[in-house]
Write a protein that holds these residues in place. Structure first.
Motif, PDB file in Angstrom:
ATOM      1  N   PRO A  96       0.800  -1.228   0.000  1.00 20.15           N
ATOM      2  CA  PRO A  96       0.000   0.000   0.000  1.00 20.15           C
ATOM      3  C   PRO A  96       0.830   1.275   0.000  1.00 20.15           C
ATOM      4  CG  PRO A  96      -0.105  -1.106   2.134  1.00 20.15           C
ATOM      5  CD  PRO A  96       0.537  -2.071   1.184  1.00 20.15           C
ATOM      6  N   GLY A  97       2.033   1.228   0.594  1.00 24.47           N
ATOM      7  CA  GLY A  97       2.811   2.454   0.741  1.00 24.47           C
ATOM      8  C   GLY A  97       3.871   2.683  -0.299  1.00 24.47           C
ATOM      9  N   LEU A  98       4.044   1.770  -1.262  1.00 24.15           N
ATOM     10  CA  LEU A  98       5.058   1.994  -2.291  1.00 24.15           C
ATOM     11  C   LEU A  98       4.720   1.220  -3.555  1.00 24.15           C
ATOM     12  CD1 LEU A  98       7.267  -0.560  -2.818  1.00 24.15           C
ATOM     13  CD2 LEU A  98       7.958   0.088  -0.527  1.00 24.15           C
ATOM     14  N   VAL A  99       5.246   1.729  -4.656  1.00 23.98           N
ATOM     15  CA  VAL A  99       5.252   1.003  -5.915  1.00 23.98           C
ATOM     16  C   VAL A  99       6.683   0.965  -6.426  1.00 23.98           C
ATOM     17  CG1 VAL A  99       2.873   1.595  -6.499  1.00 23.98           C
ATOM     18  CG2 VAL A  99       4.763   3.055  -7.323  1.00 23.98           C
ATOM     19  N   THR A 100       6.978   0.011  -7.262  1.00 21.75           N
ATOM     20  CA  THR A 100       8.316  -0.143  -7.819  1.00 21.75           C
ATOM     21  C   THR A 100       8.293   0.232  -9.296  1.00 21.75           C
ATOM     22  OG1 THR A 100       8.775  -1.938  -6.272  1.00 21.75           O
ATOM     23  CG2 THR A 100      10.212  -1.755  -8.190  1.00 21.75           C
TER      24      THR A 100
END
Length: 381
Positions: free
Chosen positions: A287-291
């Motif tokens: 929920p707190g990051l994407v790559t």
């Protein structure tokens, strides 16, 4: 192996084709580029100062041609390899701004001097000047040389006014060399963020330059060329009025390092951001990051983190995650973005980032209009 042109040539001229580029990809906004080139050309011209922009930034025959067409007196190259690529591409008036001292490099320099129109090179040691002179004699060529003056960082350049005079005297005794002037590049001052602090540092260094010029002039070696400056100090140097030409390079692209500096004293960037790396989300499982698909191999790291320009929430933070990847971190970003979503990044430091790519993907608006080779990529010798 699939080249950029093989991947993307079919997209040239197709409306909206930037969105279909295979990422990560180096993208150049040609309209912003041309406005930047015109802006500094006009500013330098209004002060009666020549512009010899540094091609170590772009490493491109195509961009150098645009700079010359806008009135530049030539371009700078950091290394003989860069100069060879640009000279063979038809670019005249090249100044090699780093000393050429290795035996094989001196041979290449003399060969280039025999064919390149208006080639100049810096020297900072009498023994090297003698070696260059001998190599030039062997091929029947002459070369204009500029004395490199150390601005206080002990990297290259003569270390005092007396040493500058000694070197000028040595050059005068060498039949294949033509003394043309001096170079003084204050690299460590270019990225001082505060304008007043940067100006004070440059005023102090320019006063020292003045003592070197005075000593040379008193000895009969008044410099016709006083070359130096950069994107970070171009306004200050024009105001001080000592340089006869400017070597600014990054102004054509802009990067985060220079965007973090007040270049004009009023906080308004004088040039547009023309360069970007386009990337895509490749994973969104938290929920707190994407790559995204742009890591150390896609962006220089010496200038810190990249800045997200578009495609992601304004509150996200960029963080490198390895060779191939970086994270965009923000509350809830993993639910707001999906794999495949595009992201545009402002690069931390343009020069070494460009050196990671084979080609520029040249866009006008959202349309790919051309693919230009980074011809001098990797030419570090």
């Amino acid at each position: 192996m699939t080249s950029d042109r093989a991947l993307h040539a079919h997209l040239i001229g197709r409306q909206g084709s930037r969105a279909d580029l295979n990422t990560p990809v180096l993208v150049l906004d040609v309209d912003a580029l041309d406005r930047n080139i015109a802006a500094l050309a006009a500013l330098a011209g209004s002060h009666g100062v020549g512009l010899r922009p540094h091609a170590k930034t772009h490493k491109s025959v195509d961009i150098a041609q645009r700079q010359l067409a806008a009135g530049a007196v030539g371009v700078c190259c950091a290394k003989i390899g860069e100069a060879e690529v640009l000279a063979y591409g038809g670019i005249a008036g090249i100044l090699i701004t780093s000393p050429v001292a290795a035996p094989r490099a001196i041979e290449r320099l003399s060969a280039l001097a025999a064919r390149a129109d208006g080639l100049l090179a810096v020297v900072d040691h009498p023994a090297v000047a003698e070696r260059i002179d001998a190599a030039l004699a062997a091929v029947g060529a002459r070369l204009g040389v500029v004395i490199d003056i150390d601005p206080g960082i002990a990297r290259t350049g003569v270390a005092s006014a007396d040493k500058a005079v000694e070197l000028a005297q040595a050059i005068a005794a060498l039949p294949q060399l033509d003394y043309r002037g001096v170079q003084f590049y204050c690299g460590s001052q270019q990225h001082i963020a505060d304008f007043a602090e940067r100006r004070a540092a440059i005023v102090e260094r320019t006063a020292y330059l003045g003592t070197v010029i005075a000593a040379l002039s008193d000895a009969g070696f008044a410099p016709a060329i006083v070359t130096g400056s950069g994107t970070g100090t171009h306004r200050i140097d024009l105001d001080l009025g000592v340089f006869t030409e400017l070597q600014a390079g990054s102004y054509v692209f802009m990067d985060k390092q220079y965007l973090d500096c007040d270049l004009t004293g009023d906080g308004a960037p004088p040039f547009e951001v023309a360069l970007a790396v386009d990337a895509r989300v490749v994973s969104a499982n938290h929920p707190g990051l994407v790559t995204i698909d742009a890591g150390f191999k896609s962006l220089s790291t010496d200038g810190g983190a990249a800045a997200v320009r578009s495609g992601a929430p304004a509150d996200c933070v960029f963080a490198f995650m390895g060779d191939e990847h970086a994270a965009l971190i923000a509350p809830g970003i993993g639910t707001r973005m999906q794999p495949g979503d595009p992201v545009t990044l402002t690069v931390p430091h343009c020069d070494p980032t460009v050196n990671l790519y084979d080609d520029y993907h040249v866009v006008a608006g959202d349309t790919l209009v051309d693919i230009w080779p980074v011809g001098a990529r990797g030419r570090a010798r």
